[in-house]
Scaffold this motif. Sequence first.
Motif, short mmCIF file in Angstrom:
data_model
loop_
_atom_site.label_atom_id
_atom_site.label_comp_id
_atom_site.label_asym_id
_atom_site.label_seq_id
_atom_site.Cartn_x
_atom_site.Cartn_y
_atom_site.Cartn_z
N LEU A 414 0.81 -1.21 0.00
CA LEU A 414 0.00 0.00 0.00
C LEU A 414 0.85 1.27 0.00
CD1 LEU A 414 -2.90 1.00 0.05
CD2 LEU A 414 -2.84 0.91 2.55
N THR A 415 1.93 1.28 0.77
CA THR A 415 2.75 2.49 0.84
C THR A 415 3.69 2.62 -0.35
OG1 THR A 415 4.45 1.34 2.17
CG2 THR A 415 2.71 2.50 3.36
N MET A 416 4.06 1.51 -0.98
CA MET A 416 4.94 1.58 -2.15
C MET A 416 4.18 1.96 -3.42
SD MET A 416 8.07 1.04 -1.24
CE MET A 416 7.51 2.20 0.02
N PHE A 417 2.89 1.63 -3.46
CA PHE A 417 2.06 1.94 -4.64
C PHE A 417 0.80 2.66 -4.17
CE2 PHE A 417 4.54 -1.87 -5.59
CZ PHE A 417 5.13 -1.53 -6.79
N PRO A 418 0.93 3.95 -3.80
CA PRO A 418 -0.19 4.67 -3.17
C PRO A 418 -1.22 5.23 -4.15
CG PRO A 418 1.75 6.07 -3.22
CD PRO A 418 2.17 4.76 -3.81
N ASP A 419 -1.10 4.91 -5.44
CA ASP A 419 -2.08 5.41 -6.40
C ASP A 419 -3.37 4.60 -6.32
OD1 ASP A 419 -1.46 3.32 -8.96
OD2 ASP A 419 0.23 3.75 -7.62
N LEU A 420 -4.45 5.15 -6.84
CA LEU A 420 -5.78 4.55 -6.71
C LEU A 420 -5.88 3.15 -7.31
CD1 LEU A 420 -8.72 4.76 -5.84
CD2 LEU A 420 -9.20 6.02 -7.96
N PRO A 421 -5.39 2.89 -8.55
CA PRO A 421 -5.54 1.54 -9.11
C PRO A 421 -4.89 0.46 -8.24
CG PRO A 421 -4.93 3.07 -10.84
CD PRO A 421 -4.80 3.82 -9.54
N LYS A 422 -3.67 0.75 -7.74
CA LYS A 422 -2.99 -0.23 -6.90
C LYS A 422 -3.66 -0.38 -5.54
CE LYS A 422 0.35 -2.09 -9.22
NZ LYS A 422 0.45 -3.56 -9.39
N HIS A 423 -4.22 0.71 -5.02
CA HIS A 423 -4.93 0.63 -3.73
C HIS A 423 -6.14 -0.28 -3.88
CE1 HIS A 423 -5.99 2.92 0.18
NE2 HIS A 423 -6.57 1.74 0.17
N ALA A 424 -6.84 -0.16 -5.01
CA ALA A 424 -8.01 -1.02 -5.25
C ALA A 424 -7.59 -2.49 -5.34
CB ALA A 424 -8.71 -0.58 -6.54
N GLU A 425 -6.46 -2.78 -6.01
CA GLU A 425 -5.95 -4.15 -6.09
C GLU A 425 -5.60 -4.66 -4.70
OE1 GLU A 425 -2.71 -4.67 -8.76
OE2 GLU A 425 -3.70 -3.63 -10.41
N TYR A 426 -5.00 -3.81 -3.89
CA TYR A 426 -4.60 -4.18 -2.53
C TYR A 426 -5.82 -4.59 -1.70
CZ TYR A 426 -2.89 -3.58 2.27
OH TYR A 426 -2.58 -3.76 3.59
N VAL A 427 -6.89 -3.82 -1.80
CA VAL A 427 -8.11 -4.13 -1.05
C VAL A 427 -8.70 -5.46 -1.54
CG1 VAL A 427 -10.47 -3.38 -0.57
CG2 VAL A 427 -8.61 -1.72 -0.54
N ALA A 428 -8.68 -5.68 -2.85
CA ALA A 428 -9.23 -6.93 -3.41
C ALA A 428 -8.45 -8.14 -2.89
CB ALA A 428 -9.19 -6.87 -4.94
N ARG A 429 -7.12 -8.03 -2.81
CA ARG A 429 -6.30 -9.14 -2.29
C ARG A 429 -6.52 -9.35 -0.79
NH1 ARG A 429 -2.21 -6.63 -5.24
NH2 ARG A 429 -1.18 -6.01 -3.29
N LYS A 430 -6.83 -8.27 -0.11
CA LYS A 430 -7.02 -8.33 1.34
C LYS A 430 -8.27 -9.13 1.70
CE LYS A 430 -7.15 -5.20 5.34
NZ LYS A 430 -7.19 -3.78 5.75
N TYR A 431 -9.27 -9.12 0.80
CA TYR A 431 -10.53 -9.83 1.05
C TYR A 431 -10.80 -10.78 -0.12
CZ TYR A 431 -11.02 -6.00 4.36
OH TYR A 431 -10.80 -5.11 5.37
N PRO A 432 -10.09 -11.91 -0.18
CA PRO A 432 -10.25 -12.84 -1.31
C PRO A 432 -11.64 -13.46 -1.31
CG PRO A 432 -8.92 -13.83 0.43
CD PRO A 432 -9.13 -12.40 0.83
N PRO A 433 -12.17 -13.82 -2.49
CA PRO A 433 -13.50 -14.42 -2.58
C PRO A 433 -13.52 -15.80 -1.93
CG PRO A 433 -12.37 -14.53 -4.69
CD PRO A 433 -11.53 -13.68 -3.80
N LYS A 434 -14.71 -16.22 -1.54
CA LYS A 434 -14.87 -17.55 -0.94
C LYS A 434 -14.60 -18.63 -1.97
CE LYS A 434 -18.34 -16.26 2.51
NZ LYS A 434 -19.72 -16.52 2.98
N ARG A 435 -14.07 -19.73 -1.51
CA ARG A 435 -13.85 -20.89 -2.39
C ARG A 435 -14.99 -21.87 -2.23
NH1 ARG A 435 -8.53 -21.93 -4.18
NH2 ARG A 435 -7.00 -20.39 -3.49
N ASN A 436 -15.39 -22.50 -3.34
CA ASN A 436 -16.37 -23.58 -3.24
C ASN A 436 -15.72 -24.80 -2.63
OD1 ASN A 436 -18.34 -22.03 -4.52
ND2 ASN A 436 -17.65 -22.67 -6.57
#
Length: 454
Positions: A414-436
Amino acid sequence: MVDTSEKCVDLDDVRCPTDVNLGTISRLMETITIVVPYAASQGSGNNFEPLFGDFILSGDGKNKLLENKIRKIVDEINNYLKNGTDFKRTWAPFYLLKEISQKIKENCLGEDEKCYYRGQSNNWELLPGTMRSNVNEKYRDAFENEYHQMGLDYEEITYQPLSKNSGNEVIDRKEIRVRNIAKLQHFGMATPFVDITLNPFVAMYFMLSGKNKNSGFEELRPEFDIFICSNKVDNGTLVDMAPHTADNVRLNAQKGAFLNFEKPITHKEMQPLTRIKIEFQFSLPIMIRLLNDEVEAQQTNKEIKENLKVISEYFNQFGDEDMSVSDMVSYFNESEKKNIQKQIKSLTMAKASSSDMSSIAHLRDWLEEVTNLEEKGRGLIQARDFLELQVVKTLNKFNEKLRIKLNEYQVNDLTMFPDLPKHAEYVARKYPPKRNQSNKTKSFDLGVVDKVEN
């Protein structure tokens, strides 16, 4: 201290981008290499600390004075590790690199010098994106045109041609070019620049980017570079500063600078850049020693003992302390596998042409020999897979330990890539989808050879 007297490199033979090659780069660098052998035990768990062997120093002979100073630092660290409790030469990767960096700053810099740093997950050649082997060979010649076109298409990019002239006006134009190519670099475009940083922790972060994948085995050797040069803006080396602007937040966050491989084209002569290369290399002797200790302490299972026996036999057979894991894996996959297949084929042909095979005794002997060879082949594959897994697990733990410590210093995705696109990717990785439940994760498989062919 970097002695730059009478060291100017003549660049009259460099007139265009294609004239900049590995030979040119070698002339513009004076390199001192420190190889750090390491391994870790099976039972390290969450208390993982790698065990380090003697650091190995080598230099290209261009700066003997600095090389002797670095040698004293290496000897001091080796002695420190040797005197560890129970000869446990352990040290957290973060603190090891921090200590080396600090000692070099304290003992090797002149008053008007400073350090830059670079981290990479493997010991690749120090080349800009436009010169790397995996880049389309046409791209290097096309870069200027692509940059020009982007300057026409996007208001964020200003095209500035490469200029060989001198004077204040040219310096201003050069800064415009550097600033805009820096933007392209951080948008992911291959450029004539290589990222470096003023912050050693940022360089450690970029050592973490590589991973061993299940698609095959590669022995990664993380590398941490320290560059020493004058702290002047125009320092006469490959180092170049890009202005930190509001529209390049990554450059600001990463305390970024560059090695500018266009400089040899625009300068008639340059000063060589001092590079101290620290390379981490997984060590077979240390791994074998650790596993033998665990066998003696009865902390291992039967499978580990069998794999260790095979690996130790081949290691002792070669008698090469510097033998790498990749060398042994290649030997298992190629030479020894083919040798076993050849022996089985020879036995099979002998059986087909022998009249003695009609007797049960001879047939039993033949089956026993074939079975022994097949078992040897299976043992070889198991030992190879075990060896590959040791490298992968150790490197992953090495990276995990380093990542945790860097996070304490607020150096993370998050601190190395503080721009919006990378922040959005960071949040997505932080909350991975459920697995079947039905979509179970596949087991870890590093197999390169399926089995010994009969």
